[in-house]
Motif scaffolding. Structure first.
Motif, short mmCIF file in Angstrom:
data_model
loop_
_atom_site.label_atom_id
_atom_site.label_comp_id
_atom_site.label_asym_id
_atom_site.label_seq_id
_atom_site.Cartn_x
_atom_site.Cartn_y
_atom_site.Cartn_z
N ALA A 1 70.23 72.25 50.16
CA ALA A 1 70.19 72.87 48.83
C ALA A 1 70.39 71.81 47.74
CB ALA A 1 71.26 73.96 48.73
N TYR A 2 71.35 70.91 47.94
CA TYR A 2 71.61 69.89 46.93
C TYR A 2 70.52 68.83 46.90
CZ TYR A 2 75.99 71.62 45.13
OH TYR A 2 76.92 72.38 44.49
N THR A 3 69.86 68.58 48.05
CA THR A 3 68.73 67.66 48.03
C THR A 3 67.67 68.18 47.08
OG1 THR A 3 69.17 67.13 50.34
CG2 THR A 3 67.06 66.46 49.47
N TYR A 4 67.36 69.48 47.22
CA TYR A 4 66.36 70.06 46.32
C TYR A 4 66.86 70.03 44.88
CZ TYR A 4 62.75 73.07 44.46
OH TYR A 4 61.70 73.55 43.72
N ALA A 5 68.12 70.38 44.69
CA ALA A 5 68.68 70.46 43.34
C ALA A 5 68.65 69.10 42.64
CB ALA A 5 70.09 71.01 43.38
N LEU A 6 68.87 68.03 43.40
CA LEU A 6 68.92 66.71 42.77
C LEU A 6 67.53 66.12 42.56
CD1 LEU A 6 71.98 65.20 44.64
CD2 LEU A 6 71.87 66.01 42.29
N LEU A 7 66.58 66.47 43.43
CA LEU A 7 65.27 65.85 43.37
C LEU A 7 64.25 66.69 42.61
CD1 LEU A 7 65.02 64.35 46.97
CD2 LEU A 7 65.70 63.23 44.85
N ILE B 1 60.16 67.13 49.37
CA ILE B 1 61.61 67.36 49.41
C ILE B 1 61.99 68.05 50.72
CG2 ILE B 1 63.57 68.49 48.28
CD1 ILE B 1 62.10 68.24 45.68
N LEU B 2 61.14 68.96 51.17
CA LEU B 2 61.41 69.65 52.44
C LEU B 2 61.54 68.62 53.57
CD1 LEU B 2 61.67 72.69 52.96
CD2 LEU B 2 59.34 72.65 53.85
N LEU B 3 60.63 67.63 53.55
CA LEU B 3 60.68 66.58 54.58
C LEU B 3 61.93 65.72 54.43
CD1 LEU B 3 56.98 65.33 54.89
CD2 LEU B 3 58.37 66.57 56.56
N ILE B 4 62.21 65.31 53.18
CA ILE B 4 63.40 64.48 52.93
C ILE B 4 64.65 65.22 53.39
CG2 ILE B 4 64.82 63.38 51.15
CD1 ILE B 4 62.28 62.95 49.53
N ILE C 1 67.25 72.19 60.55
CA ILE C 1 66.84 73.56 60.22
C ILE C 1 67.75 74.14 59.13
CG2 ILE C 1 66.58 75.91 61.11
CD1 ILE C 1 65.79 74.66 63.78
N GLY C 2 69.05 73.89 59.26
CA GLY C 2 69.99 74.34 58.24
C GLY C 2 69.63 73.77 56.87
N SER C 3 69.25 72.50 56.88
CA SER C 3 68.91 71.81 55.64
C SER C 3 67.63 72.40 55.03
CB SER C 3 68.73 70.32 55.96
OG SER C 3 68.65 69.59 54.79
N ALA D 1 66.60 75.45 55.41
CA ALA D 1 67.01 76.74 54.84
C ALA D 1 67.64 76.53 53.47
CB ALA D 1 67.98 77.44 55.78
N GLY D 2 68.43 75.44 53.34
CA GLY D 2 69.07 75.14 52.06
C GLY D 2 68.05 74.87 50.97
N VAL D 3 66.99 74.12 51.30
CA VAL D 3 65.95 73.81 50.30
C VAL D 3 65.33 75.11 49.79
CG1 VAL D 3 63.68 72.77 49.96
CG2 VAL D 3 65.43 71.55 51.24
N ILE D 4 64.98 76.00 50.74
CA ILE D 4 64.33 77.24 50.32
C ILE D 4 65.29 78.11 49.51
CG2 ILE D 4 63.05 79.25 51.12
CD1 ILE D 4 62.49 77.62 53.65
N PHE D 5 66.54 78.12 49.93
CA PHE D 5 67.55 78.86 49.18
C PHE D 5 67.63 78.37 47.74
CE2 PHE D 5 72.07 78.97 47.80
CZ PHE D 5 72.22 80.34 47.71
N ALA D 6 67.71 77.04 47.59
CA ALA D 6 67.81 76.46 46.25
C ALA D 6 66.57 76.76 45.43
CB ALA D 6 68.03 74.95 46.35
N ALA D 7 65.38 76.66 46.09
CA ALA D 7 64.13 76.90 45.37
C ALA D 7 64.00 78.35 44.95
CB ALA D 7 62.95 76.48 46.23
N SER D 8 64.57 79.28 45.75
CA SER D 8 64.42 80.69 45.39
C SER D 8 65.45 81.10 44.34
CB SER D 8 64.51 81.58 46.63
OG SER D 8 65.82 81.59 47.11
N GLN D 9 66.67 80.54 44.40
CA GLN D 9 67.69 80.86 43.41
C GLN D 9 67.48 80.08 42.12
OE1 GLN D 9 70.78 82.80 44.15
NE2 GLN D 9 69.43 83.48 45.78
N ARG D 10 66.90 78.89 42.28
CA ARG D 10 66.73 77.90 41.21
C ARG D 10 68.07 77.56 40.56
NH1 ARG D 10 62.11 79.81 37.63
NH2 ARG D 10 62.31 77.71 36.81
N PHE D 11 69.10 77.63 41.39
CA PHE D 11 70.46 77.29 40.95
C PHE D 11 71.29 77.05 42.21
CE2 PHE D 11 74.77 79.06 40.39
CZ PHE D 11 75.25 78.13 39.48
#
Lengths: 316, 331
Positions: B79-85, B99-102, B231-233, B235-245
């Motif tokens: 989630a924070y990877t997506y949030a920072l990048l 970002i999903l790959l990173i 896989i957890g990570s 899920a975090g990216v998608i979570f961050a992208a859907s909440q946008r927060f």
């Protein structure tokens, strides 16, 4: 300076005594059942609520309660929570005695959730002010402040821990509990009443936890349905640090953790030049826990869990 | 497994009808979801994210038999990877797939970093160290304000976009999630049945015996931690992208515990079980929303009862996806 040191030491001893009372419950349950009782933090919470209920309903006017009545309320509440503990074991853990090792732990998570929500429904989710069980007298010791509440907590905790120590090491019941904790199958073969020993553990653990809850609530003057979660986690950490399954270990771990916390709060910002604030004291506690576990997986005073005692049950 | 299976024809008819009905219901729900109001789609999206998390954690718990209570840390890493990048925080706006790959890679790295020191630990000690690790990650995220924004978190994240198609509305996120969950589920299921999956099973059943027959338990365990973490990570990216927060509040110990419960209540070691467990633990509180706190009490009691009466979970390990496929298509 001396005053500050004395004051901080007393602070650490006070909070350490409360952690110790709760950590003992974790460690004893682990000792006999090899199970982490996630609902134990809730016994701490129930203790405070039971005492509050007794004070407001039974005694009535809180302001005019004498020392004897307070002592009665204290013991009444902790014994009641002890019986709650026995009941929970009977309903939620005993049916899982021969199941996997994970099953009772998860059941205890269910118990924890039910108890917190149950209290929220009955008493409301918001924090409630808690009357002090001790006069709020303050002493000045070399410039530092020590309160009568702290001294009362130290004395009460000491008496309870001494009582448990005597019970476990000097009584017939203690021999039974220790035998079951050494090896349940062997104890059973020798005709020891295993269920009695387990009930005993589930009575005394919650009893001590509840005492911790009452002392904690009167120290901070507040209680809430979720107060068990954070303190439970801390006490649990303490039990692991000292060596889970070991009674002296739980006490030692609790005091070490308390001193790390109090010391960390005071020293972390100074040592790191302001980079790490006091919020990092929990990181420090967990980091120490992880380090200890990596060097000595069984904790400071714990005996390595023998393969034999693990083998008779599958993990999952 | 297949050697001891009874032929499908010999099983009572109900054995085939119940899975069939449940499957039909699930498909109907998936087809109907895009036509539901946005709020309902968001709930289903949440459910899909939890299924993804469950599939990830199940690799460590259900396949390799290692109790991990700090899984939420990897979720936070993603989630924070997506949030920072992909936010104004550092004014970086990398594409979603990159970002999903990173994040998958970073998750894997964190998984291995956590895995190496705890390899020697067993059972409860492992659970506690992972728990401590998860808490440390959360506290650090809560306090490194210059990087993560502290308790306020990071807001105004970019909308996810893949090849010029934007995924921002709940329906769009739903389709994205559906593809990712399905792909991950199939991959993980194939993995379970690969030689690596058999090594995990051997470690779970008896670690010493596994080592005795020449399984490199260190590598197999690290592989479990790495796969599960990535896989957890994701899920975090998608979570961050859907909440946008994102904020540290989403990554508490309770989340880790909830995911473990989903797995155990549903059926440990079985992807179908995880779907069932997640559905009960995520959808039930939503369905019973009007009962306020009573539903949580009910959930707690239900948990105890389910663990007592169905210790192997609602869908036990023996009824895996292969059984379902065979049940659906005759052979």
């Amino acid at each position: 300076m001396l005053g500050t040191i004395i004051q901080q030491t007393v602070n650490a001893l006070t909070i350490g005594s409360i952690y110790a009372l709760i950590a003992l419950g974790y460690t004893m349950v682990y000792g006999v059942l090899r199970m982490i009782n996630f609902a134990h933090g809730e016994m701490f919470m129930l203790g405070a609520y039971a005492a509050f209920l007794a004070l407001t309903l039974v005694v009535g006017d809180i302001g005019a309660v004498g020392a004897i009545a307070l002592t009665l309320v204290f013991f009444g509440a902790i014994v009641a929570v002890g019986f709650v503990g026995v009941g929970i074991e009977r309903l939620a853990y005993r049916p899982l005695r021969n199941s996997t090792r994970l099953a009772p732990m998860l059941s205890s998570l269910g118990v924890s959730l039910s108890l917190v929500t149950g209290v929220q429904i009955l008493a409301g989710p918001q924090p409630v002010g808690f009357p002090s069980f001790f006069p709020t007298t303050r002493f000045d010791v070399f410039g530092g402040t020590v309160t009568l509440v702290q001294i009362g907590i130290l004395i009460a905790a000491f008496i309870l821990m001494f009582g448990l120590y005597t019970l476990v090491n000097r009584s017939r019941m203690g021999i039974i509990v220790r035998a079951v904790s050494e090896s349940r199958p062997t104890a059973q073969l020798l005709g020891i009443n295993v269920n009695l020993a387990i009930s005993m553990v589930f009575f005394s653990g919650p009893l001590l936890g509840a005492a911790g809850g009452i002392l904690y609530a009167s120290y901070y003057g507040i209680m809430s349905p979720t107060m068990g979660a954070v303190i439970g986690l801390k006490a649990f950490t303490a039990a692991i640090l000292g060596g889970i399954g070991s009674i002296p270990g739980a006490m030692l771990g609790a005091y070490i953790l308390a001193f790390v916390e109090v010391g960390g709060t005071a020293l972390l910002p100074v040592v790191s030049g302001g980079v790490l604030g006091t919020e990092y004291r929990d990181v420090l506690s967990f980091a120490i826990l992880i380090l200890v576990l990596l060097i000595r997986p069984a904790g400071i005073l714990g005996e390595p869990v023998s393969e034999e005692s693990m083998v008779y049950k599958r993990e999952f | 497994m297949s050697a001891v299976d009874t032929p499908a024809a010999a099983e009572p008819r109900t054995r085939r009808i119940i899975p069939l009905l449940v499957f039909a219901l699930a498909v109907a729900l998936l087809v109907a979801t895009p036509f539901l109001p946005n709020y309902h789609i968001r709930v289903i999206n949440g459910l899909l994210i939890y299924i993804l998390l469950g599939i990830g954690l199940n690799i460590v718990i259900g396949y390799a038999g290692l109790l991990d209570l700090g899984f939420v840390a990897f979720y936070a890493v993603g989630a924070y990877t997506y949030a920072l990048l992909a936010s104004p925080q550092f004014d970086l706006h990398l594409p979603f797939l990159l970002i999903l790959l990173i994040a998958a890679f970073l998750g894997m790295l964190t998984g291995i970093l956590l895995g190496i020191p705890v390899l020697k630990l067993r059972g409860d000690y492992l659970a506690i160290v992972t728990l401590g690790f998860g808490e440390i990650i959360r506290i650090v995220m809560n306090n490194v304000d210059w990087l993560t924004g502290g308790p306020q978190g990071i807001a105004r994240l970019d909308k996810a976009s893949v090849f010029g198609i934007e995924f921002a509305r709940p329906v769009e996120i739903y389709f994205l999630l559906l593809v990712i969950v399905f792909t991950v589920a199939v991959l993980v299921w194939r993995m379970e049945r690969s030689i690596l999956g058999k090594a995990w099973a051997a470690i779970r059943e008896d670690q010493d015996a596994a080592r005795g027959i020449g399984i490199n338990t260190t590598n197999a365990k690290l592989a479990a931690f790495a796969t599960s973490a990535s896989i957890g990570s994701i899920a975090g990216v998608i979570f961050a992208a859907s909440q946008r927060f994102v904020s540290p509040e989403s990554f508490t110990l309770q989340e880790s515990v909830l995911i473990v419960l989903m797995i155990v209540v549903g059926g440990i070691g079985n992807i179908l079980g995880i779907v069932a467990g997640a559905t009960i633990l995520i959808l039930l509180p939503e369905v019973l929303r009007e009962f306020a706190e009573w539903r949580i009490l009910f959930l707690g009691l239900l948990m105890i009862v389910l663990i007592i009466i169905r210790p192997a979970g609602i869908v036990p390990r023996s009824f895996g996806p292969d059984k379902l496929i065979r049940g659906l298509f005759g052979k």
